[in-house]
Design an enzyme around this catalytic site. Structure first.
Site: not given
Length: 296
Positions: A36-37, A40, A93, A112, A114, A118-120
Site C-alpha cells: 500500500k505504498s 501498482t 514487496h 509513502r 507509514p 497503515a490506513v490503506s
C-alpha cells in the site's frame, strides 16, 4: 544494513528465495515497495514508459508479475517473464537486502508516509478473500474473527505500538522502516531510485519524466501521464488491480483513496507524539525528514 548475502523473507504467501535463481536481463526493472505504498502505481508508470501506450496489451499483473508471491508457481512466473520481449518490470514487496543486486538492473523503491500506508492496509485487509488466499497457498483456512473489527483509529494506534521482528512482519511499523532504511542507505547507487509517493501526487508529469531519464527511457507524453493518474487507474480497476487469482472481494475498492495525510489526521496529539518517538528509534533523521515532508 547493506549486505552481500540476501536476507530471506518468508510468510504464508511470499518467499524471497524465489529471487535466488532468477536470470536477470540487462535493463530489468525491479519495483520494491512496502504494501500500500504505491506498488501498482509504479508498475503502471513503468508499463507506460516501457510500452509507450495507455492501452496496455494485457492486464498489469501479467505484464509485471509479483515474483515472490506463492499464489503462482515459480516456474510459471519465470516462464512468463522469459517469454516477454519488452523491457521487464517486476513487482516485489521484498526489501532490497533480500533481492540479488545486479549492476545491469534498475531498482525502484517507492516510499509513502507509514501512517497513510497503515490506513490503506487496514481497509485492504477487509477487502481480502482470505479463504481464497489460503486455498491458493495451501494454508489452512482461518475463520473470520467473531469480535467486531477495530475502527481504523484503533487499528492505527495498535499498529504504532506493535514491535514485532521486522523480518517476520514487514507490514509492521518496524518492517516499513527496515525496508526504507535499507533503500535509503543505497540511494547514491546509480541503479537504485527512491521515489516519494507524495511527489507522484504533487507532480506526476515531472516525476515520470525524471524516472524515465533515470531508466534511460523516452519521456512520457500527456496521454501516458493521464493514464497514470489515480482516477484513471481506478476507472480501469478490472485490468489494473493486482487480482489475477481472485483474492480481492472487490477490485474497485483496491483504489480506495490514495490520499496523503489521512493517517496523521486520525491521531490525537499524544498518539502523534508517540508515533514520532517510535520512528525516531527506527530510522535516521535525514530519512525521516524526507519521508515526513507532508508534516512540514
Amino acid at each position: 544494513m547493506v549486505s552481500d548475502a540476501p536476507t530471506r523473507y518468508r510468510s504464508a504467501d511470499e518467499d524471497s528465495a524465489r529471487w535466488e535463481d532468477f536470470p536477470f536481463r540487462p535493463g530489468d526493472i525491479v519495483i520494491s515497495t512496502r504494501s500500500k505504498s504505491g506498488t501498482t502505481w509504479m508498475q503502471m508508470i513503468c508499463a507506460l514508459l516501457v510500452l509507450r501506450t495507455p492501452e496496455l496489451p494485457a492486464p498489469l499483473t501479467e505484464l509485471s508479475p509479483w515474483l515472490d508471491w506463492l499464489v503462482e508457481p515459480q516456474e510459471r512466473v519465470y516462464a512468463r517473464l522469459a517469454a516477454q520481449r519488452h523491457r521487464r518490470f517486476i513487482k516485489t514487496h521484498t526489501p532490497l537486502d533480500g533481492v540479488p543486486i545486479d549492476p545491469r538492473v534498475h531498482y525502484v523503491v517507492v516510499a509513502r508516509h507509514p501512517l497513510d500506508a497503515a490506513v490503506s492496509l487496514h481497509h485492504q485487509s477487509a477487502n481480502l478473500n482470505r479463504a481464497r488466499l489460503a486455498e491458493l497457498t495451501g494454508q489452512p483456512a482461518t475463520p473470520e474473527p467473531e469480535s467486531p473489527r477495530p475502527s481504523v483509529e484503533q487499528a492505527l494506534v495498535r499498529w504504532i505500538d506493535a514491535n514485532p521482528d521486522p523480518r517476520a512482519e514487514l507490514d509492521s511499523l518496524p518492517g516499513f522502516m527496515w525496508h526504507l532504511r535499507d533503500a535509503w542507505a543505497r540511494r547514491h547507487q546509480p541503479n537504485v531510485h527512491l521515489v516519494h509517493y507524495d511527489d507522484l501526487r504533487a507532480d506526476l508529469t515531472g516525476q515520470m519524466r525524471h524516472l524515465a531519464e533515470r531508466l534511460d527511457l523516452e519521456p512520457p507524453g500527456p496521454d501516458l501521464v493521464e493514464a497514470a493518474t489515480f482516477d484513471r487507474m481506478r476507472d480501469r480497476a478490472d485490468r489494473l488491480a493486482p487480482d489475477a487469482a481472485g483474492v480481492l472481494k472487490e477490485r474497485s475498492a483496491f483504489f480506495r483513496s490514495g490520499r496523503s495525510g489521512q493517517g496523521d489526521e486520525l491521531l490525537d496529539a499524544a498518539a502523534r507524539a508517540h508515533y514520532r518517538s517510535r520512528v525516531a528509534a527506527l530510522a535516521p533523521p535525514d530519512l525521516l525528514a524526507w519521508l515526513h515532508r507532508a508534516e512540514a
